[in-house]
Design an enzyme around this catalytic site. Structure first.
Site, PDB file in Angstrom:
ATOM      1  N   LYS A  54       6.783  -2.577 -36.606  1.00 49.34           N
ATOM      2  CA  LYS A  54       5.600  -1.818 -37.014  1.00 49.34           C
ATOM      3  C   LYS A  54       5.825  -1.344 -38.434  1.00 49.34           C
ATOM      4  O   LYS A  54       6.960  -1.159 -38.866  1.00 49.34           O
ATOM      5  CB  LYS A  54       5.391  -0.604 -36.104  1.00 49.34           C
ATOM      6  CG  LYS A  54       3.973  -0.099 -36.087  1.00 49.34           C
ATOM      7  CD  LYS A  54       3.138  -0.903 -35.118  1.00 49.34           C
ATOM      8  CE  LYS A  54       1.684  -0.546 -35.113  1.00 49.34           C
ATOM      9  NZ  LYS A  54       0.997  -1.184 -33.960  1.00 49.34           N
TER      10      LYS A  54
ATOM     11  N   ASP B 141      -3.704  -2.293 -37.725  1.00 48.71           N
ATOM     12  CA  ASP B 141      -3.614  -1.176 -36.778  1.00 48.71           C
ATOM     13  C   ASP B 141      -4.593  -0.133 -37.336  1.00 48.71           C
ATOM     14  O   ASP B 141      -5.521  -0.502 -38.079  1.00 48.71           O
ATOM     15  CB  ASP B 141      -2.166  -0.642 -36.668  1.00 48.71           C
ATOM     16  CG  ASP B 141      -1.979   0.299 -35.469  1.00 48.71           C
ATOM     17  OD1 ASP B 141      -1.871  -0.199 -34.338  1.00 48.71           O
ATOM     18  OD2 ASP B 141      -1.971   1.527 -35.654  1.00 48.71           O
TER      19      ASP B 141
HETATM   20  P1  NDP Z   1      -9.293   1.849 -36.386  1.00 48.73           P
HETATM   21  O1  NDP Z   1      -8.744   2.346 -37.657  1.00 48.73           O
HETATM   22  O2  NDP Z   1     -10.228   0.693 -36.392  1.00 48.73           O
HETATM   23  O3  NDP Z   1     -10.002   3.025 -35.587  1.00 48.73           O
HETATM   24  C1  NDP Z   1      -9.290   4.182 -35.251  1.00 48.73           C
HETATM   25  C2  NDP Z   1     -10.217   5.133 -34.516  1.00 48.73           C
HETATM   26  O4  NDP Z   1      -9.438   6.178 -33.949  1.00 48.73           O
HETATM   27  C3  NDP Z   1     -11.220   5.792 -35.437  1.00 48.73           C
HETATM   28  O5  NDP Z   1     -12.377   6.099 -34.697  1.00 48.73           O
HETATM   29  C4  NDP Z   1     -10.469   7.059 -35.856  1.00 48.73           C
HETATM   30  O6  NDP Z   1     -11.310   8.117 -36.285  1.00 48.73           O
HETATM   31  C5  NDP Z   1      -9.769   7.425 -34.574  1.00 48.73           C
HETATM   32  N1  NDP Z   1      -8.546   8.165 -34.903  1.00 48.73           N
HETATM   33  C6  NDP Z   1      -7.514   7.731 -35.658  1.00 48.73           C
HETATM   34  N2  NDP Z   1      -6.577   8.668 -35.793  1.00 48.73           N
HETATM   35  C7  NDP Z   1      -7.029   9.728 -35.100  1.00 48.73           C
HETATM   36  C8  NDP Z   1      -6.513  11.002 -34.858  1.00 48.73           C
HETATM   37  N3  NDP Z   1      -5.324  11.395 -35.356  1.00 48.73           N
HETATM   38  N4  NDP Z   1      -7.235  11.828 -34.079  1.00 48.73           N
HETATM   39  C9  NDP Z   1      -8.423  11.442 -33.561  1.00 48.73           C
HETATM   40  N5  NDP Z   1      -8.979  10.237 -33.783  1.00 48.73           N
HETATM   41  C10 NDP Z   1      -8.287   9.395 -34.524  1.00 48.73           C
HETATM   42  O7  NDP Z   1      -8.012   1.514 -35.480  1.00 48.73           O
HETATM   43  P2  NDP Z   1      -7.887   0.598 -34.188  1.00 48.73           P
HETATM   44  O8  NDP Z   1      -9.147   0.635 -33.405  1.00 48.73           O
HETATM   45  O9  NDP Z   1      -7.335  -0.691 -34.609  1.00 48.73           O
HETATM   46  O10 NDP Z   1      -6.725   1.354 -33.390  1.00 48.73           O
HETATM   47  C11 NDP Z   1      -6.984   2.336 -32.398  1.00 48.73           C
HETATM   48  C12 NDP Z   1      -5.770   2.468 -31.486  1.00 48.73           C
HETATM   49  O11 NDP Z   1      -5.507   1.198 -30.865  1.00 48.73           O
HETATM   50  C13 NDP Z   1      -4.458   2.852 -32.194  1.00 48.73           C
HETATM   51  O12 NDP Z   1      -3.692   3.635 -31.303  1.00 48.73           O
HETATM   52  C14 NDP Z   1      -3.762   1.504 -32.387  1.00 48.73           C
HETATM   53  O13 NDP Z   1      -2.362   1.654 -32.502  1.00 48.73           O
HETATM   54  C15 NDP Z   1      -4.157   0.806 -31.095  1.00 48.73           C
HETATM   55  N6  NDP Z   1      -4.080  -0.640 -31.087  1.00 48.73           N
HETATM   56  C16 NDP Z   1      -4.729  -1.404 -32.018  1.00 48.73           C
HETATM   57  C17 NDP Z   1      -4.672  -2.775 -31.971  1.00 48.73           C
HETATM   58  C18 NDP Z   1      -5.430  -3.631 -32.921  1.00 48.73           C
HETATM   59  O14 NDP Z   1      -5.393  -4.858 -32.750  1.00 48.73           O
HETATM   60  N7  NDP Z   1      -6.136  -3.104 -33.895  1.00 48.73           N
HETATM   61  C19 NDP Z   1      -3.856  -3.461 -30.955  1.00 48.73           C
HETATM   62  C20 NDP Z   1      -3.276  -2.589 -29.976  1.00 48.73           C
HETATM   63  C21 NDP Z   1      -3.379  -1.228 -30.062  1.00 48.73           C
HETATM   64  P3  NDP Z   1     -11.456   8.458 -37.846  1.00 48.73           P
HETATM   65  O15 NDP Z   1     -12.377   7.385 -38.377  1.00 48.73           O
HETATM   66  O16 NDP Z   1     -12.010   9.817 -37.900  1.00 48.73           O
HETATM   67  O17 NDP Z   1     -10.064   8.369 -38.429  1.00 48.73           O
HETATM   68  O1  2IT Z   2      -0.397  -2.209 -31.586  1.00 54.74           O
HETATM   69  C1  2IT Z   2      -0.619  -3.440 -31.695  1.00 54.74           C
HETATM   70  O2  2IT Z   2      -0.285  -4.230 -30.818  1.00 54.74           O
HETATM   71  C2  2IT Z   2      -1.311  -3.906 -32.903  1.00 54.74           C
HETATM   72  N1  2IT Z   2      -1.690  -3.081 -33.733  1.00 54.74           N
HETATM   73  C3  2IT Z   2      -1.536  -5.364 -33.110  1.00 54.74           C
HETATM   74  C4  2IT Z   2      -0.296  -6.016 -33.658  1.00 54.74           C
HETATM   75  C5  2IT Z   2      -0.451  -7.463 -34.046  1.00 54.74           C
HETATM   76  O3  2IT Z   2       0.539  -7.977 -34.593  1.00 54.74           O
HETATM   77  O4  2IT Z   2      -1.491  -8.083 -33.821  1.00 54.74           O
END
Ligand code: NDP
Ligand code: 2IT
Length: 453
Positions: free
Chosen positions: A126, A166
């Site tokens: 990461k 992420d």
């Molecule tokens: P984005 O940046 O697209 O969206 C993040 C969302 O979460 C936004 O709505 C944001 O609100 C909110 N958020 C972020 N930080 C906080 C916080 N500290 N408190 C409250 N709300 C928060 O990210 P993703 O959708 O990609 O990721 C969301 C989650 O999914 C994370 O935990 C990530 O690690 C996990 N994840 C993502 C993957 C991926 O492929 N993208 C894969 C697996 C897991 P705001 O706009 O106000 O910041």
């Molecule tokens: O938390 C996760 O698994 C991710 N943010 C996606 C990682 C990836 O390499 O696609």
């Protein structure tokens, strides 16, 4: 057993006393695998657990860049290359002001087991920065990404380490990072995933984490002889994962009634249908606005501001059947979990990484609801990243249907592997133990085979 866990954790904490998120993630895995290790003396003697909690390496670097006003800005960049026993390092990059070594080590550590569960040959990593993309222009984001890559490029490559998105990193950022890597290395290679479709990206990668979380929930429902049709869902976040969770729920005849961001949440009892989801996607991805605007745009929708310091989040007190925490770590605490169970939520699938506190996890397990921990439920994203790597290695592009069928099969396998390990080593409903044990054993045996390194 708990003494053994406590003794082990005391040693880990002695080395990194100021890394609470990392210690939280480690303890959960250690609690699951310690009883199994007692039956695996060879793994115990080889000190696999002691070795697996130490990253192969953690790189920290300065990222200096110039903002639109001509001011010099200094951020901190990181890449934690945690484990490469089963494949090249793989895992996302997070851009958020909260980013620090503890958070990236927890994410990198969990990534090891998640990636093992996908059945694809990928190790765990990461990275990211405390850079805050909010309010920055496209040019500022590009300059930051280029300066971040000025250092990161030395450590990554298609066969070494393949970062992805992420929080705060989506298609725009991956484009800037990829363009600059290519400039520096003069090599067009699959060094990042989540790329644009015209330049090596895979169909379904943007959708994969959200779709995968819903496919995983479908598997948990099948195990109870149920389907998702007609069910109501709470979704937190409004970013990549939340958006495609809602899209897939709609396709399967379920209904999402909430979305949130770090300021608050909207409650739309009629459901976030296709048209409203298109609005929310444009709001968050193009206008980069706040979710509050959704409540002003559509009738019958309420907005509630959320105080992050309050003892519970009212989002998790809305009545529903399913919950998909899809924002960030520790967003569901013990009280939230109790509210969910009290209101009749019987399926929780974690789109986010470690969104539930240890107290919350205990509440779900004691209530024996179907609870899919992040390492299993959100593995569809990184699994599809691995499918992107396969396509890149073959100079091929698969159809939407092919990638989606692969993703569905992978999510079924992950559920099957976690459920089997739960039955064999723990209690049948405990997918936390199941996912930790199944992921751990694959990596542990690989480390054992490769000697003491
Ligand atoms: P984005 O940046 O697209 O969206 C993040 C969302 O979460 C936004 O709505 C944001 O609100 C909110 N958020 C972020 N930080 C906080 C916080 N500290 N408190 C409250 N709300 C928060 O990210 P993703 O959708 O990609 O990721 C969301 C989650 O999914 C994370 O935990 C990530 O690690 C996990 N994840 C993502 C993957 C991926 O492929 N993208 C894969 C697996 C897991 P705001 O706009 O106000 O910041
Ligand atoms: O938390 C996760 O698994 C991710 N943010 C996606 C990682 C990836 O390499 O696609």
């Amino acid at each position: 057993m708990s003494k053994q866990v406590d003794d082990f954790m005391a040693k880990v904490a002695e080395r990194d006393p100021n890394q609470p998120e990392f210690l939280q993630a480690v303890r959960e895995v250690v609690e699951s695998v310690m009883p199994v290790l007692d039956k695996e003396p060879a793994l115990k003697k080889a000190k696999i657990l002691e070795r697996i909690v130490e990253p192969d390496r953690a790189i920290q670097f300065r990222v200096a860049w110039v903002d639109d006003r001509g001011e010099v800005q200094v951020n901190r960049g990181f890449r934690v290359q945690f484990n490469s026993a089963i494949g090249p390092y793989k895992g996302g990059l997070r851009l958020h002001p909260s980013v620090n070594l503890s958070i990236l080590k927890f994410l990198g550590f969990e990534q090891i087991f998640k990636n093992a569960l996908t059945t694809r040959p990928i190790g765990g990593a990461k990275g990211g920065s405390d850079f805050d993309p909010k309010g920055k222009s496209d040019n500022e984001v590009m300059r930051f990404c280029q300066n971040f890559m000025n250092e990161l490029y030395r450590y990554i490559g298609a066969w070494t380490d393949v970062p992805a998105g992420d929080i705060g990193v989506g298609g725009r950022e991956i484009g800037y990072l990829f363009g600059h890597f290519k400039k520096l290395q003069n090599s067009f290679e699959g060094v990042l995933t989540g790329k644009g479709l015209n330049w090596g990206g895979s169909l379904i990668r943007p959708e994969a984490t959200g779709y995968g979380a819903v496919y995983f929930t479908q598997e948990m429902a099948k195990a109870r002889g149920e389907s998702l049709q007609g069910k109501t869902a709470l979704v937190s976040g409004s970013g990549n994962v939340a958006q495609y969770t809602v899209e897939k729920l709609n396709q399967l005849g379920a209904k999402a009634v909430t979305l949130s961001d770090s300021s608050g949440f909207i409650h739309d009892p009629a459901g976030v249908d296709r048209e409203k989801l298109a609005y929310a996607m444009n709001l968050k991805n193009v206008e980069r606005g706040r979710i509050e605007a959704y409540a002003k745009k559509f009738k019958g929708v309420t907005y509630t501001a959320v105080d992050p310091k309050a003892d519970s989040n009212p989002l998790w007190n809305v009545k529903a059947d399913l919950a998909f925490p899809s924002a960030t770590q520790n967003e569901v605490n013990g009280k939230d979990a109790k509210n969910l169970v009290k209101n009749g939520v019987r399926y929780v699938a974690e789109g986010a990484n470690m969104p539930t506190t240890p107290e919350g996890v205990r509440v779900f397990l004691e209530a024996k609801i179907s609870y899919g921990p992040g390492k299993a439920a959100n593995a569809g994203g990184v699994a599809t990243s691995a499918l992107e790597m396969t396509q890149n290695a073959q100079f091929a592009s698969w159809t939407r249907e092919e990638v989606d069928a692969n993703l569905q099969r992978i999510m079924q396998n992950i559920h099957g592997a976690a459920a089997d390990a739960a039955k064999r080593y723990s209690q049948p409903h405990n997918l936390v133990d199941g996912a930790n044990i199944a992921g751990f054993l694959k990596v542990a045996r690989s480390m054992f085979d490769q000697g003491v390194v």
